[in-house]
Design a protein around this motif. Structure first.
Motif, short mmCIF file in Angstrom:
data_model
loop_
_atom_site.label_atom_id
_atom_site.label_comp_id
_atom_site.label_asym_id
_atom_site.label_seq_id
_atom_site.Cartn_x
_atom_site.Cartn_y
_atom_site.Cartn_z
N LYS A 161 38.13 57.99 67.97
CA LYS A 161 38.84 59.28 67.90
C LYS A 161 39.83 59.31 66.74
O LYS A 161 39.96 60.31 66.03
CB LYS A 161 39.58 59.54 69.21
N LYS A 162 40.51 58.19 66.53
CA LYS A 162 41.48 58.12 65.44
C LYS A 162 40.78 58.18 64.08
O LYS A 162 41.28 58.79 63.14
CB LYS A 162 42.33 56.86 65.55
N LYS A 194 31.15 60.98 64.95
CA LYS A 194 30.99 61.82 66.13
C LYS A 194 29.83 61.34 66.99
O LYS A 194 29.90 61.36 68.22
CB LYS A 194 30.81 63.28 65.73
N LEU A 201 31.06 58.27 68.78
CA LEU A 201 31.92 58.64 69.90
C LEU A 201 31.10 59.14 71.08
O LEU A 201 31.37 58.79 72.24
CB LEU A 201 32.93 59.71 69.46
N ILE A 253 37.98 59.72 63.45
CA ILE A 253 37.58 61.12 63.27
C ILE A 253 38.76 61.94 62.78
O ILE A 253 38.62 62.77 61.87
CB ILE A 253 37.00 61.69 64.58
N LYS A 301 30.99 57.44 74.81
CA LYS A 301 31.28 58.18 76.03
C LYS A 301 30.16 58.04 77.05
O LYS A 301 30.41 57.90 78.25
CB LYS A 301 31.52 59.66 75.72
N LEU A 314 36.82 53.68 72.13
CA LEU A 314 36.92 55.13 72.21
C LEU A 314 38.12 55.63 71.42
O LEU A 314 38.02 56.59 70.66
CB LEU A 314 37.04 55.58 73.67
N ARG A 315 39.23 54.98 71.61
CA ARG A 315 40.46 55.39 70.93
C ARG A 315 40.35 55.24 69.42
O ARG A 315 40.76 56.13 68.67
CB ARG A 315 41.62 54.56 71.47
#
Length: 61
Positions: free
Chosen positions: A47-48, A22, A25, A50, A29, A43-44
């Motif tokens: 997220k995956k 987190k 990420l 997480i 950002k 970024l992708r």
């Protein structure tokens, strides 16, 4: 990171990994907003990762 890598981890280890991802990420950002991020696919993947960690945490409970 694959789900099979997370299968044998304890809840505390998963919690620590989730916190790291987190934070990663969040920094990605910020870099994107400041136009310093060159590879936006990071970024992708963050997220995956997480989502995978959350899935593994639900399986441990």
């Amino acid at each position: 990171m694959k789900y099979t890598d997370l299968n044998g981890k304890t809840a505390a280890e998963l919690q620590g990994m989730l916190k790291e991802k987190k934070i990663e990420l969040f920094t990605l950002k910020i870099k994107q907003k400041m136009m310093q991020l060159t590879n936006t696919s990071e970024l992708r993947t963050a997220k995956k990762d997480i989502a995978r960690i959350n899935t593994a945490m639900n399986a441990v409970k």
